[in-house]
Design a protein around this motif. Structure first.
Motif, PDB file in Angstrom:
ATOM      1  N   ASN A 147      23.607  41.924  72.875  1.00  0.00           N
ATOM      2  CA  ASN A 147      22.332  41.329  73.221  1.00  0.00           C
ATOM      3  C   ASN A 147      21.240  42.350  72.887  1.00  0.00           C
ATOM      4  OD1 ASN A 147      19.984  40.566  74.639  1.00  0.00           O
ATOM      5  ND2 ASN A 147      21.157  39.555  76.264  1.00  0.00           N
ATOM      6  N   LYS A 148      20.416  42.057  71.889  1.00  0.00           N
ATOM      7  CA  LYS A 148      19.387  43.012  71.465  1.00  0.00           C
ATOM      8  C   LYS A 148      18.364  43.279  72.562  1.00  0.00           C
ATOM      9  CE  LYS A 148      19.563  42.491  66.429  1.00  0.00           C
ATOM     10  NZ  LYS A 148      18.786  42.207  65.195  1.00  0.00           N
ATOM     11  N   GLU A 149      18.102  42.287  73.386  1.00  0.00           N
ATOM     12  CA  GLU A 149      17.154  42.467  74.489  1.00  0.00           C
ATOM     13  C   GLU A 149      17.696  43.483  75.499  1.00  0.00           C
ATOM     14  OE1 GLU A 149      16.322  38.637  76.186  1.00  0.00           O
ATOM     15  OE2 GLU A 149      15.495  37.838  74.310  1.00  0.00           O
ATOM     16  N   THR A 177      21.237  45.705  85.164  1.00  0.00           N
ATOM     17  CA  THR A 177      20.743  44.351  84.850  1.00  0.00           C
ATOM     18  C   THR A 177      21.832  43.481  84.233  1.00  0.00           C
ATOM     19  OG1 THR A 177      18.552  45.290  84.434  1.00  0.00           O
ATOM     20  CG2 THR A 177      18.939  43.045  83.648  1.00  0.00           C
ATOM     21  N   TYR A 178      22.661  44.078  83.420  1.00  0.00           N
ATOM     22  CA  TYR A 178      23.661  43.335  82.653  1.00  0.00           C
ATOM     23  C   TYR A 178      25.069  43.841  82.949  1.00  0.00           C
ATOM     24  CZ  TYR A 178      19.492  42.467  79.767  1.00  0.00           C
ATOM     25  OH  TYR A 178      18.228  42.127  79.324  1.00  0.00           O
ATOM     26  N   VAL A 179      26.063  42.964  82.788  1.00  0.00           N
ATOM     27  CA  VAL A 179      27.449  43.424  82.722  1.00  0.00           C
ATOM     28  C   VAL A 179      27.552  44.218  81.426  1.00  0.00           C
ATOM     29  CG1 VAL A 179      29.864  42.751  82.490  1.00  0.00           C
ATOM     30  CG2 VAL A 179      28.356  41.465  84.015  1.00  0.00           C
ATOM     31  N   PRO A 180      27.911  45.502  81.466  1.00  0.00           N
ATOM     32  CA  PRO A 180      27.869  46.311  80.243  1.00  0.00           C
ATOM     33  C   PRO A 180      28.749  45.785  79.110  1.00  0.00           C
ATOM     34  CG  PRO A 180      27.995  47.722  82.173  1.00  0.00           C
ATOM     35  CD  PRO A 180      28.222  46.319  82.656  1.00  0.00           C
ATOM     36  N   LEU A 181      29.997  45.405  79.441  1.00  0.00           N
ATOM     37  CA  LEU A 181      30.950  44.956  78.420  1.00  0.00           C
ATOM     38  C   LEU A 181      31.649  43.698  78.919  1.00  0.00           C
ATOM     39  CD1 LEU A 181      32.415  45.517  75.714  1.00  0.00           C
ATOM     40  CD2 LEU A 181      33.993  46.987  76.977  1.00  0.00           C
ATOM     41  N   VAL A 182      31.562  42.637  78.148  1.00  0.00           N
ATOM     42  CA  VAL A 182      32.116  41.349  78.572  1.00  0.00           C
ATOM     43  C   VAL A 182      33.499  41.137  77.953  1.00  0.00           C
ATOM     44  CG1 VAL A 182      31.791  38.850  78.598  1.00  0.00           C
ATOM     45  CG2 VAL A 182      29.796  40.371  78.806  1.00  0.00           C
ATOM     46  N   MET A 183      34.515  41.108  78.800  1.00  0.00           N
ATOM     47  CA  MET A 183      35.880  40.760  78.399  1.00  0.00           C
ATOM     48  C   MET A 183      36.694  40.537  79.664  1.00  0.00           C
ATOM     49  SD  MET A 183      38.715  42.785  76.055  1.00  0.00           S
ATOM     50  CE  MET A 183      39.390  43.719  77.451  1.00  0.00           C
ATOM     51  N   GLY A 184      37.360  39.417  79.764  1.00  0.00           N
ATOM     52  CA  GLY A 184      38.228  39.154  80.904  1.00  0.00           C
ATOM     53  C   GLY A 184      39.682  39.356  80.525  1.00  0.00           C
ATOM     54  N   THR A 185      40.537  39.382  81.537  1.00  0.00           N
ATOM     55  CA  THR A 185      41.971  39.553  81.268  1.00  0.00           C
ATOM     56  C   THR A 185      42.827  38.406  81.788  1.00  0.00           C
ATOM     57  OG1 THR A 185      42.218  40.867  83.289  1.00  0.00           O
ATOM     58  CG2 THR A 185      41.809  42.080  81.241  1.00  0.00           C
ATOM     59  N   ALA A 261      25.743  42.560  78.160  1.00  0.00           N
ATOM     60  CA  ALA A 261      25.070  43.323  77.108  1.00  0.00           C
ATOM     61  C   ALA A 261      25.890  43.376  75.818  1.00  0.00           C
ATOM     62  CB  ALA A 261      24.780  44.734  77.599  1.00  0.00           C
ATOM     63  N   ILE A 262      27.166  43.678  75.949  1.00  0.00           N
ATOM     64  CA  ILE A 262      28.057  43.808  74.787  1.00  0.00           C
ATOM     65  C   ILE A 262      29.252  42.891  75.000  1.00  0.00           C
ATOM     66  CG2 ILE A 262      29.485  45.381  73.398  1.00  0.00           C
ATOM     67  CD1 ILE A 262      27.775  47.699  74.503  1.00  0.00           C
ATOM     68  N   TYR A 263      29.666  42.233  73.947  1.00  0.00           N
ATOM     69  CA  TYR A 263      30.802  41.308  74.015  1.00  0.00           C
ATOM     70  C   TYR A 263      31.871  41.792  73.039  1.00  0.00           C
ATOM     71  CZ  TYR A 263      33.303  36.793  73.740  1.00  0.00           C
ATOM     72  OH  TYR A 263      34.237  35.800  73.761  1.00  0.00           O
ATOM     73  N   ALA A 264      33.068  42.090  73.551  1.00  0.00           N
ATOM     74  CA  ALA A 264      34.194  42.446  72.679  1.00  0.00           C
ATOM     75  C   ALA A 264      34.573  41.187  71.918  1.00  0.00           C
ATOM     76  CB  ALA A 264      35.361  42.963  73.503  1.00  0.00           C
ATOM     77  N   ALA A 265      34.339  41.191  70.618  1.00  0.00           N
ATOM     78  CA  ALA A 265      34.230  39.928  69.889  1.00  0.00           C
ATOM     79  C   ALA A 265      35.178  39.771  68.718  1.00  0.00           C
ATOM     80  CB  ALA A 265      32.797  39.769  69.364  1.00  0.00           C
ATOM     81  N   GLY A 266      35.475  38.506  68.486  1.00  0.00           N
ATOM     82  CA  GLY A 266      35.966  38.080  67.192  1.00  0.00           C
ATOM     83  C   GLY A 266      34.812  37.350  66.528  1.00  0.00           C
ATOM     84  N   SER A 267      34.716  37.440  65.225  1.00  0.00           N
ATOM     85  CA  SER A 267      33.598  36.797  64.527  1.00  0.00           C
ATOM     86  C   SER A 267      33.564  35.293  64.778  1.00  0.00           C
ATOM     87  CB  SER A 267      33.674  37.084  63.020  1.00  0.00           C
ATOM     88  OG  SER A 267      34.915  36.657  62.475  1.00  0.00           O
ATOM     89  N   LYS A 278      20.142  32.147  73.921  1.00  0.00           N
ATOM     90  CA  LYS A 278      18.706  32.038  73.643  1.00  0.00           C
ATOM     91  C   LYS A 278      18.081  33.394  73.315  1.00  0.00           C
ATOM     92  CE  LYS A 278      19.007  27.690  74.787  1.00  0.00           C
ATOM     93  NZ  LYS A 278      19.117  26.667  73.727  1.00  0.00           N
ATOM     94  N   PHE A 279      18.892  34.376  73.009  1.00  0.00           N
ATOM     95  CA  PHE A 279      18.381  35.728  72.744  1.00  0.00           C
ATOM     96  C   PHE A 279      18.869  36.207  71.376  1.00  0.00           C
ATOM     97  CE2 PHE A 279      22.208  35.782  75.370  1.00  0.00           C
ATOM     98  CZ  PHE A 279      23.083  36.531  74.591  1.00  0.00           C
ATOM     99  N   ALA A 280      18.200  37.226  70.853  1.00  0.00           N
ATOM    100  CA  ALA A 280      18.582  37.809  69.560  1.00  0.00           C
ATOM    101  C   ALA A 280      19.861  38.624  69.725  1.00  0.00           C
ATOM    102  CB  ALA A 280      17.462  38.689  69.031  1.00  0.00           C
ATOM    103  N   MET A 281      20.750  38.512  68.739  1.00  0.00           N
ATOM    104  CA  MET A 281      22.029  39.217  68.788  1.00  0.00           C
ATOM    105  C   MET A 281      22.181  40.136  67.589  1.00  0.00           C
ATOM    106  SD  MET A 281      24.664  36.178  69.987  1.00  0.00           S
ATOM    107  CE  MET A 281      24.044  34.988  68.781  1.00  0.00           C
TER     108      MET A 281
END
Length: 420
Positions: A147-149, A177-185, A261-267, A278-281
């Protein structure tokens, strides 16, 4: 007697008419099996209508299952004779097993197969490379979407090293303000796919390490694999409250709502976020361990499609597969589903900026595929499935990194003997 005869004749004619009607409906319809339930709207609103412009009389139903349930559900339907006509194919061992059980047909006779390189086809071929059983569609890339914001608020930039990554996470945690890294188990597979297989290739040097596991030159107890588990174990303090009960869908929602804030991601997540966030990524590749110079990314041959050997409508199924080989499909798929990168030789301009950034990593980093997919998941225990559970337990603090490597290697040793 005459009435009975007429009634019987009438019933027979009606039955024949019904059978003819069923045959006609069957001949003009196809059902697609898939694990991509997130993509249903795109298939129904863009991909299928584009195909129907060429073949308006072929009715297609896109019938996905949840990703975690797909393999077992598909196998059950194939064994029970109720699976769809077109099978979305996982790469390597899972689909090879279906071909070996005569549940997938060869696609070597499909027009347009020369539009794919040998590397693209390798994930859906027999070990000798002589038979291809699924038409390649796309690869996916792992990394981190942010999340760029959130980054602007706490005054951080894209991390290049693991030390910088942890400094960013710590700053985000302190800000609160934000969950620093988003990933559940809760669903387990994310910890393996967007955790271990995302961050690990820099430690085991991508394809070099993957090949060495297959030949037995390296073991999952070696330091480079334990290091990847140590790294994902260190994420726990930054994953937010209740991450152990957080499903994949929960993670997607959390990030889409601007709470992470950050999402452990697959494209593949990009298209979901584009429809909700609704935010810039932005996106950054896996940060590198100290002392490393070459970078590696999980650039995984991910998705293809084949024909159910038991389909009653192979003629139409082959028409659909032939259309999948065209530049038209490659362009529609790549841009309707940003983050799925066409495996066709046809160059496709990637319109989405986050997807373009991720595919751009190929210019500076070396590509590799997930190390559990080829050969090493053919036995019991299945390495890929074991990796899901073990990775989640490491993140949850229930298993040490060293114990994780040992459990995986012990499981592999029970059935896998590398060729000498």
């Amino acid at each position: 007697m005459r009435r009975t005869f007429k009634a019987a004749l009438g019933a027979e004619v009606a039955a024949l008419a019904l059978l003819a009607g069923l045959a006609s409906a069957q001949a003009g319809s196809l059902k697609i099996e898939s694990w991509r339930n997130d993509d249903a709207d795109i298939w129904n609103s863009k991909i299928i209508p584009a195909f129907n412009k060429h073949y308006p009389d072929i009715k297609i139903e896109f019938a996905p299952s949840a990703p975690k349930e797909y393999n077992a559900a598909l196998n059950a339907r194939l064994d029970g004779g109720t699976a769809g006509d077109l099978i979305t194919c996982r790469p390597f061992d899972a689909s090879l097993a279906l071909y070996q059980k005569h549940q997938l047909d060869s696609v070597d006779g499909i027009k347009g197969m020369d539009n794919f390189s040998d590397v693209a086809k390798a994930a859906w071929q027999t070990d000798d490379g002589k038979t291809t059983f699924c038409v390649p569609i796309a690869s996916v890339i792992a990394g981190f979407i942010y999340n760029k914001e959130a980054f602007a608020k706490v005054g951080v930039s894209e991390p290049k090293t693991l030390d910088e990554f942890h400094a960013v996470l710590e700053k985000l945690k302190k800000d609160g303000t934000y969950v620093p890294l988003v990933m559940g188990t809760a669903d387990q597979w994310e910890a393996a796919t967007m955790g271990f297989q995302n961050i690990g290739p820099d430690s085991w040097k991508g394809e070099t390490g993957r090949a060495n596991l297959i030949t037995g030159k390296e073991k999952l107890t070696d330091p480079q694999y334990v290091a990847a588990f140590k790294e994902i174990a260190s994420w726990a303090p930054y994953l937010g409250s209740g991450f152990q009960a957080q499903t994949y869908a929960d993670s997607q929602n959390l990030f889409s709502l601007g709470k992470g804030a950050i999402y452990a991601a697959g494209s593949w997540d990009i298209s979901t976020f584009r429809g909700q966030a609704k935010f810039a990524m932005g996106a950054f590749p896996p940060p590198q361990p100290a002392g490393t110079t070459d970078c590696y990314i999980s650039d995984h041959t991910d998705i293809a499609m084949g024909v159910n050997a038991a389909s009653k409508n192979k003629e139409d199924a082959k028409k659909f597969l032939e259309w999948l080989t065209t530049p038209e499909f490659a362009t529609i798929y790549t841009n309707a589903l940003p983050g799925f990168f066409s495996l066709s030789k046809t160059p496709v301009k990637v319109e989405d900026d986050v997807a373009a950034a991720m595919v751009g990593w190929r210019q500076t980093c070396k590509s590799t595929i997930r190390n559990s997919y080829q050969i090493l998941s053919r036995g019991t225990p299945n390495l890929e499935n074991e990796l899901w559970n073990v990775s989640a337990q490491v993140v949850n603090g229930k298993l040490t990194p060293e114990a994780a490597g040992k459990q995986l290697q012990d499981g592999l040793d029970k059935w896998y003997k590398p060729a000498k």
